[in-house]
Design a protein around this motif. Structure first.
Motif, short mmCIF file in Angstrom:
data_model
loop_
_atom_site.label_atom_id
_atom_site.label_comp_id
_atom_site.label_asym_id
_atom_site.label_seq_id
_atom_site.Cartn_x
_atom_site.Cartn_y
_atom_site.Cartn_z
N MET A 176 0.83 -1.20 0.00
CA MET A 176 0.00 0.00 0.00
C MET A 176 0.86 1.26 0.00
N CYS A 177 1.91 1.28 0.79
CA CYS A 177 2.78 2.45 0.89
C CYS A 177 3.89 2.45 -0.16
N ASP A 178 3.90 1.46 -1.03
CA ASP A 178 4.88 1.33 -2.10
C ASP A 178 6.30 1.20 -1.55
N LEU A 179 6.42 0.57 -0.38
CA LEU A 179 7.74 0.35 0.21
C LEU A 179 8.49 -0.77 -0.48
N HIS A 180 7.77 -1.67 -1.14
CA HIS A 180 8.43 -2.78 -1.81
C HIS A 180 9.31 -2.31 -2.96
N SER A 181 8.99 -1.18 -3.56
CA SER A 181 9.83 -0.67 -4.65
C SER A 181 11.08 0.02 -4.13
N LYS A 182 11.07 0.44 -2.87
CA LYS A 182 12.23 1.11 -2.29
C LYS A 182 13.24 0.15 -1.70
N MET A 183 12.79 -1.07 -1.40
CA MET A 183 13.70 -2.09 -0.85
C MET A 183 13.93 -3.16 -1.91
N SER A 184 14.97 -2.96 -2.69
CA SER A 184 15.21 -3.86 -3.81
C SER A 184 16.07 -5.06 -3.45
N PHE A 185 16.54 -5.16 -2.21
CA PHE A 185 17.36 -6.29 -1.83
C PHE A 185 16.53 -7.55 -1.57
N ILE A 186 15.21 -7.43 -1.56
CA ILE A 186 14.30 -8.57 -1.43
C ILE A 186 13.51 -8.69 -2.71
N SER A 187 13.42 -9.90 -3.23
CA SER A 187 12.58 -10.12 -4.41
C SER A 187 11.14 -10.27 -3.93
N TRP A 188 10.38 -9.19 -3.99
CA TRP A 188 9.03 -9.18 -3.45
C TRP A 188 8.07 -10.12 -4.17
N PRO A 189 8.11 -10.23 -5.50
CA PRO A 189 7.20 -11.19 -6.13
C PRO A 189 7.46 -12.63 -5.71
N TRP A 190 8.73 -13.00 -5.58
CA TRP A 190 9.03 -14.36 -5.14
C TRP A 190 8.69 -14.56 -3.68
N THR A 191 8.92 -13.57 -2.86
CA THR A 191 8.56 -13.65 -1.44
C THR A 191 7.06 -13.83 -1.29
N ASP A 192 6.29 -13.06 -2.03
CA ASP A 192 4.84 -13.15 -1.96
C ASP A 192 4.35 -14.49 -2.52
N PHE A 193 4.97 -14.95 -3.61
CA PHE A 193 4.58 -16.23 -4.19
C PHE A 193 4.85 -17.37 -3.22
N LEU A 194 6.04 -17.41 -2.62
CA LEU A 194 6.38 -18.50 -1.68
C LEU A 194 5.50 -18.46 -0.44
N ARG A 195 5.15 -17.26 0.03
CA ARG A 195 4.24 -17.15 1.18
C ARG A 195 2.88 -17.73 0.85
N ALA A 196 2.35 -17.37 -0.30
CA ALA A 196 1.03 -17.87 -0.69
C ALA A 196 1.06 -19.38 -0.95
N LEU A 197 2.13 -19.86 -1.55
CA LEU A 197 2.25 -21.29 -1.81
C LEU A 197 2.34 -22.09 -0.51
N MET A 198 3.14 -21.61 0.44
CA MET A 198 3.26 -22.30 1.74
C MET A 198 1.93 -22.34 2.47
N GLU A 199 1.19 -21.26 2.43
CA GLU A 199 -0.10 -21.25 3.11
C GLU A 199 -1.13 -22.12 2.38
N ALA A 200 -1.03 -22.19 1.07
CA ALA A 200 -1.93 -23.07 0.32
C ALA A 200 -1.66 -24.53 0.65
#
Length: 152
Positions: free
Chosen positions: A69-93
């Motif tokens: 929401m605050c667009d902080l994911h674009s300011k922290m480029s040392f984390i791959s946010w799409p992969w982090t979000d994908f792995l989180r959703a996959l683990m919960e599924a």
């Protein structure tokens, strides 16, 4: 100079509601937070032993909601946010059907059925989120040019 409207509570509320209504990621994260809360209530009525999955996932989804929401994911480029979000959703599924099945088998009372149905909804929601998040990362790939630029 700091924009006082952006930091105020109504501005933050407006940004949150706008994000949760306008983007797919906002809709999914808001639905995940609400569903985790409902499942937490159902499972906590049975036993507090299995409620940690819902608590942890609700906190992670709320943190990611704020980051996106605050667009902080674009300011922290040392984390791959799409992969982090994908792995989180996959683990919960994967984890929600296991946990809700254990609650259904070991639980007593009427809320065990509600916890199982909530687990099925959560599995579907997280599976959909993982499916929609993964192609977003794959679409950023561009092919390398194959023609030589020097000429023959």
């Amino acid at each position: 100079m700091v924009d006082s409207e952006r930091l105020s509570a109504p501005g933050c509320w407006r940004a949150g509601t706008s994000f949760s209504r306008s983007t797919k990621k906002g809709i999914f994260l808001f639905a995940e937070i609400v569903l985790c809360l409902v499942i937490l209530i159902c499972i906590a009525a049975l036993s507090a032993a299995y409620s940690s999955l819902s608590v942890i996932e609700m906190i992670i989804a709320a943190v990611l909601f704020v980051f996106f929401m605050c667009d902080l994911h674009s300011k922290m480029s040392f984390i791959s946010w799409p992969w982090t979000d994908f792995l989180r959703a996959l683990m919960e599924a994967i984890l929600y059907p296991i946990t809700s099945t254990v609650v259904l088998v070991e639980g007593k009372g009427n809320s065990k059925i509600a916890a199982r149905v909530g687990g099925i909804f959560a599995t579907s929601l997280y599976g959909c989120d993982a499916y929609l998040t993964f192609p977003r990362k794959q679409q950023r790939h561009t092919a390398a040019p194959t023609d030589p630029t020097d000429g023959p």
